[in-house]
Design a protein around this motif. Structure first.
Motif, mmCIF file in Angstrom:
data_model
loop_
_atom_site.group_PDB
_atom_site.id
_atom_site.type_symbol
_atom_site.label_atom_id
_atom_site.label_comp_id
_atom_site.label_asym_id
_atom_site.label_seq_id
_atom_site.Cartn_x
_atom_site.Cartn_y
_atom_site.Cartn_z
ATOM 1 N N GLN A 142 0.239 3.958 1.636
ATOM 2 C CA GLN A 142 0.142 4.609 2.943
ATOM 3 C C GLN A 142 0.095 3.539 4.034
ATOM 4 O O GLN A 142 -0.952 3.258 4.620
ATOM 5 C CB GLN A 142 -1.107 5.494 3.009
ATOM 6 C CG GLN A 142 -1.092 6.652 2.015
ATOM 7 C CD GLN A 142 -2.349 7.508 2.101
ATOM 8 O OE1 GLN A 142 -3.385 7.077 2.606
ATOM 9 N NE2 GLN A 142 -2.249 8.742 1.609
ATOM 10 N N TRP A 159 1.033 3.495 7.055
ATOM 11 C CA TRP A 159 0.710 3.909 8.423
ATOM 12 C C TRP A 159 -0.796 3.947 8.703
ATOM 13 O O TRP A 159 -1.217 4.087 9.834
ATOM 14 C CB TRP A 159 1.324 5.283 8.702
ATOM 15 C CG TRP A 159 0.821 6.355 7.775
ATOM 16 C CD1 TRP A 159 -0.274 7.154 7.953
ATOM 17 C CD2 TRP A 159 1.373 6.723 6.515
ATOM 18 N NE1 TRP A 159 -0.433 7.999 6.896
ATOM 19 C CE2 TRP A 159 0.571 7.765 5.988
ATOM 20 C CE3 TRP A 159 2.461 6.288 5.766
ATOM 21 C CZ2 TRP A 159 0.834 8.368 4.762
ATOM 22 C CZ3 TRP A 159 2.730 6.893 4.557
ATOM 23 C CH2 TRP A 159 1.933 7.913 4.052
ATOM 24 N N ARG A 160 -1.608 3.788 7.656
ATOM 25 C CA ARG A 160 -3.060 3.817 7.839
ATOM 26 C C ARG A 160 -3.679 2.424 7.854
ATOM 27 O O ARG A 160 -4.914 2.295 7.874
ATOM 28 C CB ARG A 160 -3.690 4.639 6.717
ATOM 29 C CG ARG A 160 -3.196 6.074 6.657
ATOM 30 C CD ARG A 160 -3.898 6.881 5.577
ATOM 31 N NE ARG A 160 -5.333 6.984 5.830
ATOM 32 C CZ ARG A 160 -6.199 7.613 5.042
ATOM 33 N NH1 ARG A 160 -5.752 8.199 3.929
ATOM 34 N NH2 ARG A 160 -7.473 7.669 5.342
ATOM 35 N N ARG A 161 -2.864 1.387 7.851
ATOM 36 C CA ARG A 161 -3.416 0.026 7.845
ATOM 37 C C ARG A 161 -4.060 -0.309 9.196
ATOM 38 O O ARG A 161 -3.696 0.242 10.233
ATOM 39 C CB ARG A 161 -2.302 -0.984 7.554
ATOM 40 C CG ARG A 161 -1.786 -0.945 6.131
ATOM 41 C CD ARG A 161 -0.651 -1.938 5.963
ATOM 42 N NE ARG A 161 0.467 -1.582 6.853
ATOM 43 C CZ ARG A 161 1.516 -2.376 7.072
ATOM 44 N NH1 ARG A 161 1.564 -3.562 6.486
ATOM 45 N NH2 ARG A 161 2.482 -1.997 7.855
ATOM 46 N N ASP A 162 -4.992 -1.271 9.141
ATOM 47 C CA ASP A 162 -5.624 -1.769 10.371
ATOM 48 C C ASP A 162 -5.913 -3.256 10.181
ATOM 49 O O ASP A 162 -5.491 -3.865 9.210
ATOM 50 C CB ASP A 162 -6.903 -0.989 10.695
ATOM 51 C CG ASP A 162 -7.895 -0.993 9.521
ATOM 52 O OD1 ASP A 162 -7.664 -1.764 8.547
ATOM 53 O OD2 ASP A 162 -8.875 -0.236 9.570
ATOM 54 N N THR A 211 0.864 -1.186 0.000
ATOM 55 C CA THR A 211 0.000 0.000 0.000
ATOM 56 C C THR A 211 0.890 1.221 0.000
ATOM 57 O O THR A 211 2.034 1.185 0.485
ATOM 58 C CB THR A 211 -0.930 0.031 1.219
ATOM 59 O OG1 THR A 211 -1.701 1.227 1.180
ATOM 60 C CG2 THR A 211 -0.143 -0.034 2.512
#
Length: 400
Positions: A111, A113-116, A109
């Motif tokens: 970004q 740092w925006r994974r969950d 991805t």
């Protein structure tokens, strides 16, 4: 990930330092850091190429010696730490690349740092809460290796033999395959300098073979090489000087070129200019410069009075150029051997377009005048007056 490793190992985060601008700054920072006797040193967020003689020495030395700032006193510090560097597709010099083991993370991805959706949303809190279990799991792997008789797999890195033998054995007992299986990929991705020189050596071999050449002959190919060589300068003379220095550092180094192992050797001096040559390894099969070949001569040598003519030139007769230096002769001045066919011509003994034709002053014996040679094969017995010009020799077929 580095914080997870450091927390399991020491119970706290990693000791962080940033890269230095030059080797002097690298040395000062490393001395200050090693005085703390750290267990793990993190060089965080690399942006420039990782290249430092001081760091390269520290990665393989058991002790570090340097002068303490502000006093005339030398400090001798033990190096017992694990070195970790992080960066986004970092590159390194050849000396550093051979000391690296890569761990590549692909978030898939733009970004990350925006994974969950992680199994442990707060990973560091989970590691600290379960550190005892994680340490016990690591010690269990080591104990299983000891109980198995401490086997050592046949995987090794120079200067890290004990470490690689131990780690490969532990992982082999745990049935974790492919230890150090990405070394070739690492060298190709990280060692940009070494990759550039290998590509240039390939071009050199294709163009000149084993003929001795100067930096003036090589500079045209060097500035156009991809990837680019580290020879940037303001003018061509500066580029030649940098190329000469680079060749001096690589002297006697072996390169794999098209399945053949060749060595970069220092040649003779001609009018103060240093010459260089590529020499095939003796055990690497047929030597292109072997004098035993029927249609070749030693590279860079042409007998006195010998004449050569290109099969692609408009004229196929024998021709002589008295007073004009030929490629490979010692002591010539103003040589120009930067043509694609130079290495081919310099290894030719006799090559003519028609049988029995030579210049009036040709010193060849009558036997040579009566014969014509194609691909190293004497055709006199077949036809003393062939109706068509001979085909080019076999070694010339691959020359562009």
């Amino acid at each position: 990930m580095v914080d997870v490793i450091a927390t399991i190992h020491t119970g706290c985060g990693a000791s962080v330092m940033t890269e230095g601008r030059d080797d002097e700054e690298w040395r000062k920072r490393m001395t200050a850091k090693l005085r703390q006797i750290p267990s793990l040193v993190l060089i965080d967020n690399l942006r420039a190429e990782l290249d430092s003689a001081a760091l390269a020495a520290a990665l393989t030395a058991p002790f570090w010696e340097d002068r303490i700032l502000g006093v005339s006193e030398m400090a001798r510090l033990p190096i017992r730490c694990t070195w970790v560097a992080t960066g986004n597709n970092p590159t390194s010099s050849h000396e550093i690349a051979r000391r690296l083991v890569r761990i590549r993370l692909d978030a898939r991805t733009d970004q990350p740092w925006r994974r969950d959706g992680f199994r442990h949303p707060d990973l560091m809190a989970w590691v600290r809460a379960n550190r005892a279990r994680l340490v016990a799991a690591c010690l269990t792997l080591c104990r299983a290796w000891i109980a198995a008789g401490r086997p050592r797999a046949e995987v090794s890195i120079g200067s890290y033999e004990a470490w690689s033998a131990t780690m490969s054995g532990i992982l082999a007992v745990a049935r974790v395959p492919s230890f150090l299986g990405n070394l070739e990929e690492l060298m190709a991705a990280s060692d940009t300098e070494g990759g550039a020189w290998r590509a240039f050596i390939q071009i050199w071999w294709d163009r000149f073979g084993t003929v001795e050449v100067t930096t003036s002959d090589l500079i045209g190919h060097a500035v156009r090489a991809e990837p680019a060589l580290p020879i940037s300068a303001r003018d061509e003379q500066g580029q030649k000087i940098r190329l000469g220095r680079g060749l001096s550092k690589l002297r006697d180094r072996a390169f794999r070129v098209g399945g053949r192992l060749v060595h970069l050797r220092q040649g003779s001096l001609a009018h103060g200019a240093q010459r260089w040559k590529l020499q095939p390894a003796p055990q690497d099969g047929h030597d292109r410069s072997s004098p035993s070949s029927p249609d070749t001569a030693p590279a860079g040598r042409i007998s006195i009075g010998e004449t050569i003519s290109s099969p692609h030139s408009p004229r196929n007769d024998w021709s002589e150029s008295h007073g004009k230096p030929r490629a490979g002769e010692k002591g010539e001045e103003g040589e120009d051997i930067s043509t694609p066919h130079t290495h081919a011509y310099a290894r030719a003994h006799t090559l003519t377009g028609r049988a029995g034709i030579s210049s009036p002053s040709s010193p060849f014996s009558p036997a040579l005048r009566e014969s014509w040679v194609a691909g190293g094969e004497d055709m006199r017995a077949a036809d003393p007056h062939p109706p068509h010009p001979p085909l080019p020799p076999s070694w010339l077929e691959d020359v562009p």
